[in-house]
Structures are given as structure tokens and as C-alpha cells.
Design an enzyme around this catalytic site. Structure first.
Site, PDB file in Angstrom:
ATOM      1  CG  HIS A 250     -11.243 -15.079 -15.711  1.00  0.00           C
ATOM      2  ND1 HIS A 250     -12.456 -14.808 -15.111  1.00  0.00           N
ATOM      3  CD2 HIS A 250     -10.789 -13.890 -16.183  1.00  0.00           C
ATOM      4  CE1 HIS A 250     -12.723 -13.512 -15.223  1.00  0.00           C
ATOM      5  NE2 HIS A 250     -11.713 -12.930 -15.868  1.00  0.00           N
ATOM      6  CD  GLU A 251      -7.562 -13.129 -18.136  1.00  0.00           C
ATOM      7  OE1 GLU A 251      -7.931 -12.470 -19.115  1.00  0.00           O
ATOM      8  OE2 GLU A 251      -7.773 -12.750 -16.965  1.00  0.00           O
TER       9      GLU A 251
ATOM     10  CG  HIS B 242     -12.024 -12.212 -20.861  1.00  0.00           C
ATOM     11  ND1 HIS B 242     -13.245 -11.652 -20.602  1.00  0.00           N
ATOM     12  CD2 HIS B 242     -11.310 -12.093 -19.702  1.00  0.00           C
ATOM     13  CE1 HIS B 242     -13.284 -11.213 -19.341  1.00  0.00           C
ATOM     14  NE2 HIS B 242     -12.118 -11.477 -18.773  1.00  0.00           N
TER      15      HIS B 242
ATOM     16  CG  HIS C 164      -9.750  -4.302 -11.396  1.00  0.00           C
ATOM     17  ND1 HIS C 164      -8.954  -5.175 -10.680  1.00  0.00           N
ATOM     18  CD2 HIS C 164     -10.246  -5.012 -12.429  1.00  0.00           C
ATOM     19  CE1 HIS C 164      -8.987  -6.365 -11.253  1.00  0.00           C
ATOM     20  NE2 HIS C 164      -9.756  -6.306 -12.310  1.00  0.00           N
TER      21      HIS C 164
ATOM     22  CD  GLU D  55     -14.312  -9.814 -16.410  1.00  0.00           C
ATOM     23  OE1 GLU D  55     -13.603 -10.792 -16.124  1.00  0.00           O
ATOM     24  OE2 GLU D  55     -13.897  -8.854 -17.095  1.00  0.00           O
TER      25      GLU D  55
ATOM     26  NE  ARG E  83     -10.382  -3.603   2.224  1.00  0.00           N
ATOM     27  CZ  ARG E  83      -9.740  -4.718   1.926  1.00  0.00           C
ATOM     28  NH1 ARG E  83     -10.310  -5.659   1.213  1.00  0.00           N
ATOM     29  NH2 ARG E  83      -8.504  -4.904   2.353  1.00  0.00           N
TER      30      ARG E  83
ATOM     31  NE  ARG F 219     -15.946  -4.708 -16.033  1.00  0.00           N
ATOM     32  CZ  ARG F 219     -15.374  -4.204 -17.117  1.00  0.00           C
ATOM     33  NH1 ARG F 219     -14.323  -4.790 -17.644  1.00  0.00           N
ATOM     34  NH2 ARG F 219     -15.837  -3.099 -17.668  1.00  0.00           N
TER      35      ARG F 219
ATOM     36  CD1 TRP G  40      -9.765   1.130   1.497  1.00  0.00           C
ATOM     37  CD2 TRP G  40     -11.048   0.853  -0.316  1.00  0.00           C
ATOM     38  NE1 TRP G  40      -9.429  -0.076   0.928  1.00  0.00           N
ATOM     39  CE2 TRP G  40     -10.206  -0.270  -0.187  1.00  0.00           C
ATOM     40  CE3 TRP G  40     -11.951   0.900  -1.390  1.00  0.00           C
ATOM     41  CZ2 TRP G  40     -10.230  -1.341  -1.093  1.00  0.00           C
ATOM     42  CZ3 TRP G  40     -11.973  -0.162  -2.282  1.00  0.00           C
ATOM     43  CH2 TRP G  40     -11.123  -1.258  -2.131  1.00  0.00           C
TER      44      TRP G  40
ATOM     45  CE1 TYR H 142     -23.166  -5.106 -15.649  1.00  0.00           C
ATOM     46  CE2 TYR H 142     -22.303  -2.873 -15.470  1.00  0.00           C
ATOM     47  CZ  TYR H 142     -22.122  -4.234 -15.375  1.00  0.00           C
ATOM     48  OH  TYR H 142     -20.887  -4.732 -15.030  1.00  0.00           O
TER      49      TYR H 142
ATOM     50  NE  ARG I 102      -3.889  -2.498   1.557  1.00  0.00           N
ATOM     51  CZ  ARG I 102      -3.685  -3.732   1.089  1.00  0.00           C
ATOM     52  NH1 ARG I 102      -2.456  -4.246   1.056  1.00  0.00           N
ATOM     53  NH2 ARG I 102      -4.680  -4.470   0.635  1.00  0.00           N
TER      54      ARG I 102
HETATM   55  C1  KAF Z   1     -12.058 -12.959 -10.971  1.00  0.00           C
HETATM   56  C2  KAF Z   1     -11.898 -14.313 -10.909  1.00  0.00           C
HETATM   57  C3  KAF Z   1     -11.197 -14.859  -9.840  1.00  0.00           C
HETATM   58  C4  KAF Z   1     -10.656 -14.060  -8.861  1.00  0.00           C
HETATM   59  C5  KAF Z   1     -10.835 -12.713  -8.967  1.00  0.00           C
HETATM   60  C6  KAF Z   1     -11.521 -12.172 -10.005  1.00  0.00           C
HETATM   61  C7  KAF Z   1     -11.707 -10.735 -10.098  1.00  0.00           C
HETATM   62  C8  KAF Z   1     -10.605  -9.991 -10.800  1.00  0.00           C
HETATM   63  C9  KAF Z   1      -9.426  -9.738  -9.841  1.00  0.00           C
HETATM   64  O1  KAF Z   1      -9.599  -8.956  -8.927  1.00  0.00           O
HETATM   65  O2  KAF Z   1      -8.357 -10.332 -10.029  1.00  0.00           O
HETATM   66  N1  KAF Z   1     -10.137 -10.694 -11.988  1.00  0.00           N
HETATM   67  C10 KAF Z   1      -9.374 -10.123 -12.913  1.00  0.00           C
HETATM   68  O3  KAF Z   1      -9.012  -8.959 -12.822  1.00  0.00           O
HETATM   69  C11 KAF Z   1      -8.964 -10.940 -14.129  1.00  0.00           C
HETATM   70  C12 KAF Z   1      -8.474 -10.049 -15.264  1.00  0.00           C
HETATM   71  C13 KAF Z   1      -9.508  -9.774 -16.363  1.00  0.00           C
HETATM   72  O4  KAF Z   1      -9.619 -10.885 -17.199  1.00  0.00           O
HETATM   73  O5  KAF Z   1     -10.797  -9.609 -15.801  1.00  0.00           O
HETATM   74  C14 KAF Z   1      -9.125  -8.527 -17.189  1.00  0.00           C
HETATM   75  C15 KAF Z   1      -9.000  -7.252 -16.327  1.00  0.00           C
HETATM   76  C16 KAF Z   1      -8.495  -6.120 -17.158  1.00  0.00           C
HETATM   77  C17 KAF Z   1      -7.143  -5.977 -17.361  1.00  0.00           C
HETATM   78  C18 KAF Z   1      -6.679  -4.916 -18.132  1.00  0.00           C
HETATM   79  C19 KAF Z   1      -7.560  -4.029 -18.695  1.00  0.00           C
HETATM   80  C20 KAF Z   1      -8.924  -4.187 -18.487  1.00  0.00           C
HETATM   81  C21 KAF Z   1      -9.397  -5.237 -17.710  1.00  0.00           C
HETATM   82  N2  KAF Z   1     -10.175  -8.303 -18.168  1.00  0.00           N
HETATM   83  C22 KAF Z   1      -9.938  -8.440 -19.489  1.00  0.00           C
HETATM   84  O6  KAF Z   1      -8.837  -8.721 -19.919  1.00  0.00           O
HETATM   85  C23 KAF Z   1     -11.072  -8.220 -20.420  1.00  0.00           C
HETATM   86  C24 KAF Z   1     -12.364  -8.073 -19.985  1.00  0.00           C
HETATM   87  C25 KAF Z   1     -13.396  -7.870 -20.894  1.00  0.00           C
HETATM   88  C26 KAF Z   1     -13.143  -7.811 -22.236  1.00  0.00           C
HETATM   89  C27 KAF Z   1     -11.851  -7.956 -22.672  1.00  0.00           C
HETATM   90  C28 KAF Z   1     -10.818  -8.164 -21.773  1.00  0.00           C
HETATM   91 ZN    ZN Z   2     -11.721 -11.143 -16.787  1.00  0.00          ZN
END
Ligand code: KAF
Ligand code: ZN
Length: 630
Positions: free
Chosen positions: A371-372, A375, A503, A399, A479, A512, A475, A213, A175
Site C-alpha cells: 500500500h505504502e 504511494h 485520521h 490510496e 457506527r 478516500r 458517532w 473530487y 479510547r
Molecule cells: C487501508 C488499507 C488497508 C486497511 C485500512 C486502510 C485504511 C487506512 C487505515 O485506517 O489504516 N489506511 C491507512 O491509513 C494507511 C496510511 C496511508 O498510506 O493511507 C497514509 C495516511 C496518512 C498518514 C499521515 C498523513 C496523511 C495521511 N497516507 C499517506 O501516507 C499518503 C496519502 C496520499 C499521498 C501521500 C501520502
Molecule cells: Zn495510503
């Protein structure tokens, strides 16, 4: 022949005579095609420049990225101005009208050039602070120049360490090196994002984000879903708190009932899967998939191959030829700074699709890989839609795809099939099943309040209800109230702990993921039905069901060409989000947890508790010193 020539002449004449006619749908459609062709040139260029910076953070690459973003914003603005030539809001042709609506939605590109550059710079600053951050002076280290990145070192410490002091060092250090360096840029970003939203007709930037949305009372709907899950979360929280108090006996826990935020196995306490060994209902029956993967010499590529096979076995698309060559699937070892946080990339040219992540060989990363890949599968399915429709039905849908598949992949039944369960483990053993459900709950239920609260915080900031000097206090109010975690060391309003989560500096909305965690269980249930599954929902594995795959594909192919209830209906037959499938999935664990915590007080105070002594006095001294020296 003659009639064909006549028809052509008539066609051309009818367009010609009505150019300038704001209601001419034929001409409007020709313009939409031109827009699409141009967008398929401009967007790949911007994506390429952004990719280059993300995989090699240098000032030079940053300049190239800023230039490409400027070029794209000029194209957006030009296109928006051209949409004004049409009376598209009164078009009866729904698809064309929706394309215009999306093209006219230009976000930050609406800003004048100088302000557009300021907002892009503020974001770039925060992103490079986040991705370059290193934490030094680890307890026990002799060498003060030894410093550690989030991935893999700090993540591993948060995941594995049971040393209170070491955990607090990583938690606080991260942090100090990230959020604390960002409030000025964040404030600037908020000001300009709100200005852009105002110019586009929204009340503020949060209102703009929520517009994606297309849902009346979206905030209220999210709150209702959250309330529907709170009791389940409270059970898990009480159980985790009880066990953590046993693990950290002699260390302070606040009387107010929150759990110190550094003890939950994750830098943000958002996912508690790393506490599985401590929290497993039957410790003698582990789910040690990571160990099995290492014993079998898994590599990053093998994890991707396995994931890809699950998609293709459902009848979905394989990765295109260039995917593996062009992606960045491991953290580079040449010392360059990269954005390690996982992401999937559509280059909007129908052939370039990539993933960027710093994979490690673990079960968690196997899930992230799915997950990826989810996408990318969405990108592939909607690639023939116009560029403006190449998005999820809503951001939560995007997502959810990979997570839905991972719900099947994680089942003991499937793990057995792919040889990741020990030979002596029976996937139908009810004790192992309960362990599995606990593992899932630590990932899915634990995440719910975190997924909910990040944008609660940002929406308040965008509304102007939370000012810069209240960023951190508000914040922690959220939390402590929603997640029931409290800071393990004293916080000041010069800290900016929201900024320690990717993020926030990256300006990616977060609700999302909350939406995804709800709807992925709705999708899972519907696909299981399609695959002919009988029995409890948590035992379902849709592997190789082309019926399920077809449903999923039909939904993804829509992109954002229809409103999300239509897309949801294509899979589930329902048009609303609801939590009942998630609750059903975890029902056996809920019963078990109720017995386990029957002597515990459920919940916690709304206000944060303190465990670091007389904070107010220290704070007053700090403020006094600050005033004297300024
Ligand atoms: C999800 C699943 C398990 C644990 C936690 C999560 C939540 C979240 C996190 O806090 O880690 N998950 C992510 O951030 C995974 C990355 C992503 O696939 O969602 C990624 C995030 C991102 C990265 C850079 C720019 C914008 C968003 N999203 C994408 O790559 C994405 C999403 C929609 C369309 C195209 C690409
Ligand atoms: Zn994602």
C-alpha cells in the site's frame, strides 16, 4: 544567427510590453515556472521539519515544525495574492488555468497568522496525544506502571485475544487515553477549519474536502455506491455474528443485532482479517502466510524488496537510491516517541521519497508495505509534473495503487510462486480458493461501512449539525446504523471515540479509502484484461505484465493535471465509479454466504443496542454527581 536574435528580441519585447496584461499567457507561464522553482524549495523544508517531528516527537521538534509550516503558509498566501494579477479564470490554455486554480486553493494558509498558529497547535496537540498514548492496568498485571502502546501490543491483543475482558480493557483503555483527551482541541480545529473554508468560498470544511473530487453531488454518489454494497456486507455481518456468538457463548450480545465492537479482531472493527481462523469456510485449509514468512526468517527489508520487485516486474520504477537509507521502516528501539501510523512522503524535490511505518513480520504488514509503496510509485511517476499537480487524480486514486497490486500478490497462485504457500497446498483447490475469498472479504467488504461513515460523521460536524456535546452520540449513531457494531462498555458524551482513530486527530479525510476500495476493483479488472487473464476475477495475478504496468504508469503520470474521470478512462475506459467489479470478484463467496446464513436474520436495528445493564440509571447518577460538584 541574425534571425535568431530578432526572434529573441521580439519574444522579450512581447513579454515586456504585456507585463501587467492580465491575459498574457506567455508571462503567466513564466510566473508559473517561478512559482514551481520556489515551491520546490519551500515544500521540502516543511516536509523535512514534519518528518523530524514524526520520527521523534519532542517539544523542540514541534516548534521547528510549527515554524516551517508558518513559512510555507506565508509562501502560499503570497503566491495566492500574485495569482490575482492574472485573469486566469478566463484563460483558454487549460493546463495553465488548472495550475492557477490549484495554486489559488491555499486551504488553511488563508487564515491570519494568529489563527493559523492556533489551528496548527490544536492539530499538533491531538496528534501527539494519539501517538504517545499508552494503556496501563492490563487484567492480570501486577505492576501498575506497565503500560502498552497501540503498536504492537494493543493491536496484537485485539488481533489475537479471545478473552472478552482483555479485549474490553484494550478497547476502552485506548479510547480513554486518546479521544477523551481531545474534544476541546477538536472543537477549536473545526471552528478554524470552517473559518478558513469560508474565506476560500466554501460553505464549510467538509465542502472544501469534497471539492477535491470535482464531482457534482459527491455525497449522493457515495451514498449510491454504499447502498450497492450493503447487501453483501449484511451477509458477511450475519455470518460473523453467528460464529462470534458461538465463540463467546455466555457473553451478552445486544438484541438489536449489532456485534460488540471489540470482538472483530481490530481496534476499530474496520477490518476483520484476524478472525479468519474462526470464519474460514474450510478450516483444514489455512492460509498461514505469516507463519510461512516467520519460518523463512523474513525481515522488514525482505518484505520491501519483495514489494519493490512486484512493481519493477510490471515495468514500474525502482525505489530511488536514498529511499532505504532515509526511510523509517521499523519502530525505533531507543524509546523515543514516533508517529507509528504508516505514511509515505514526497519531499517535492524529485529526489527524496520516504516511508515511515512500524513494520512487523506478518501478511497484513506485507500488504501495508505494498500500500505504502503504491504511494511512492505514484510520487515517482508524477515527479516531473509541476508541484501543484503532484497529487492523485483524486485522493482515492492515491490510496488504490498499492492495493491493486496487493490484489494480485495475495492470490494463492502468486503466494505459491513466492513460496508462501505450504508445499502440499494446491493453489487451484476450490476450497482453498473460497478460503482465500473469505480472507479478502474480511479485509475489503468488512471495511466498506467504516470507510463510508467516518466522513459522514465529520461532514455533519463541519456543517454544524453535530455539536461538541453530541460528538460521541452521533458517532455511535453512525457506527451502529451503518457498521452494525455497538459499544461493548457504556459511553458518555465526555468520551470522544472518533478521536481514537488516527485520521481524526491527524485531520486526514477518510472517504478516500471508501473510494479506493471501490475503484481498486475496477482497476484490477481492467489491468487483468490487459494482462490477458481469463477466468474468474479473484484468480487474476498481473505479475510481470508490462502491458498492465504501462497502463497504470500512464494514469499515474497525469498526477492531478486532469480531472479524475480522464485518469480513470486511461486505465478502465470508464468515467464513473461503480461497484459491479467488486461484486463480481466476490460472487462465489456471496453464494456460499447466502447458504450459510439462510436461517439468520440479516441486518440490525438502526439504533445502538446495550449490553451493560441499566445504563440510564448509571448515567443519571453520573450526571447528578457532576452537577453537584460543578
Ligand atoms: C487501508 C488499507 C488497508 C486497511 C485500512 C486502510 C485504511 C487506512 C487505515 O485506517 O489504516 N489506511 C491507512 O491509513 C494507511 C496510511 C496511508 O498510506 O493511507 C497514509 C495516511 C496518512 C498518514 C499521515 C498523513 C496523511 C495521511 N497516507 C499517506 O501516507 C499518503 C496519502 C496520499 C499521498 C501521500 C501520502
Ligand atoms: Zn495510503
Amino acid at each position: 544567427m541574425l534571425w535568431k536574435a530578432c526572434a529573441l528580441l521580439f519574444f522579450v519585447a512581447s513579454i515586456g510590453s504585456s507585463f501587467g496584461d492580465r491575459n498574457n499567457i506567455t508571462a503567466a507561464k513564466i510566473w508559473l515556472e517561478e512559482y514551481n522553482t520556489e515551491a520546490e524549495k519551500v515544500r521540502p523544508e516543511a516536509q523535512e521539519a514534519s518528518w523530524t517531528w514524526n520520527t521523534n516527537i519532542t517539544d523542540y521538534n514541534n516548534r521547528l515544525k510549527l515554524e516551517a509550516e508558518k513559512k510555507k503558509s506565508e509562501f502560499d498566501k503570497r503566491s495566492y495574492n500574485q495569482t490575482l494579477n492574472w485573469d486566469w479564470k478566463n484563460f483558454t490554455e487549460i493546463n495553465a488555468k488548472r495550475q492557477f486554480y490549484k495554486i489559488a486553493d491555499i486551504g488553511e494558509s488563508v487564515l491570519p497568522t494568529d489563527k493559523f498558529q492556533q489551528i496548527t497547535k490544536a492539530k499538533s496537540n491531538m496528534q501527539s496525544v494519539y501517538s504517545k498514548a499508552r494503556v496501563c492496568n492490563k487484567p492480570g498485571d501486577q505492576d501498575p506502571s506497565k503500560c502498552y502502546p497501540l503498536n504492537p501490543t494493543l493491536e496484537n491483543i485485539m488481533a489475537k485475544s479471545t478473552d472478552w475482558k482483555e479485549l474490553a480493557w484494550a478497547w476502552e483503555g485506548w479510547r480513554n487515553e486518546t479521544g477523551r483527551k481531545m474534544p476541546d482541541d477538536y472543537e477549536k480545529f473545526v471552528e478554524l477549519a470552517n473559518e478558513a473554508a469560508g474565506m476560500n468560498g466554501y460553505t464549510d470544511n467538509g465542502d472544501y474536502w469534497r471539492s477535491w473530487y470535482e464531482t457534482e453531488n459527491f455525497e449522493k454518489q457515495m451514498e449510491e455506491l454504499f447502498i450497492g454494497l450493503k447487501d453483501l456486507y449484511k451477509l458477511l455481518h450475519a455470518y460473523a455474528r453467528k460464529k462470534l456468538k458461538e465463540r463467546f457463548v455466555g457473553h451478552p450480545f445486544p438484541d438489536s443485532g449489532q456485534i460488540p465492537a471489540h470482538l472483530l479482531g481490530n481496534m476499530w472493527a474496520q477490518s476483520w482479517g484476524n478472525l479468519f481462523t474462526l470464519l474460514a469456510p474450510y478450516p483444514g485449509k489455512p492460509l498461514d502466510v505469516t507463519e510461512m514468512m516467520r519460518e523463512q526468517n523474513y525481515t522488514t527489508r525482505k518484505m520491501f524488496d519483495l514489494s519493490e520487485k512486484f512493481f519493477t516486474d510490471l515495468g514500474l520504477d525502482p525505489m530511488p537510491p536514498k529511499f532505504y537509507n532515509d526511510s523509517m521502516l521499523d519502530k525505533p528501539e531507543d524509546g523515543r516517541d514516533v508517529v507509528c501510523h504508516a505514511s509515505a512522503w514526497d519531499f517535492y524535490n524529485r529526489k527524496d521519497f520516504r516511508i515511515k511505518q512500524c513494520t512487523q513480520v506478518t501478511m497484513d504488514w506485507l500488504i501495508t508495505t505494498h500500500h505504502e509503496m503504491g504511494h511512492v510509485q505514484y510520487f515517482l511517476q508524477y515527479k516531473d509534473q509541476p508541484v501543484v499537480f503532484r497529487r492523485g487524480a483524486n485522493p482515492g486514486f492515491h490510496e488504490a495503487i498499492g492495493d491493486v497490486l496487493a490484489l494480485s500478490v495475495s492470490t494463492p497462485k502468486h503466494l505459491k510462486k513466492i513460496n508462501l504457500l505450504r508445499p502440499n497446498q494446491n493453489p487451484d483447490d476450490e476450497e482453498l480458493q473460497l478460503n482465500f475469498l473469505m480472507n479478502q472479504a474480511l479485509k475489503k467488504i468488512a471495511f466498506i461501512p467504516f470507510g463510508y461513515l467516518i466522513d459522514q460523521w465529520r461532514w455533519k460536524v463541519f456543517k454544524g449539525e453535530t455539536k461538541k456535546d453530541e460528538y460521541n452520540e452521533d458517532w455511535w449513531n453512525l457506527r451502529c446504523k451503518h457498521q452494525g457494531v455497538s459499544p461493548p462498555v457504556q459511553r458518555f458524551n465526555t468520551d470522544f471515540d472518533a478521536g481514537s482513530k488516527f485520521h481524526v486527530p491527524n485531520n486526514t479525510p477518510y472517504i478516500r479509502y471508501f473510494v479506493s476500495y471501490v475503484i481498486q476493483f475496477q482497476f484490477h479488472k481492467a489491468l487483468c484484461k490487459e494482462a490477458g487473464h481469463n477466468g474468474p476475477l479473484h484468480k487474476c495475478d498481473i505479475d510481470q505484465s508490462t502491458e498492465a504496468g504501462n497502463k497504470l504508469a500512464a494514469m499515474m503520470k497525469l498526477g492531478s493535471s486532469k480531472e479524475w474521470p480522464d485518469a480513470m478512462e486511461a486505465i478502465t475506459g470508464q468515467r464513473k465509479m461503480n461497484v459491479s467489479d467488486l461484486i463480481e470478484y466476490f460472487a462465489p463467496l456471496e453464494d456460499w454466504l447466502k447458504k450459510e446464513v439462510k436461517n439468520e436474520t440479516l441486518g440490525w436495528d438502526d439504533q445502538c443496542g446495550r449490553i451493560w445493564g441499566n445504563g440510564m440509571r448509571t448515567k443519571s447518577i453520573f450526571i447528578a454527581i457532576y452537577i453537584i460538584f460543578h
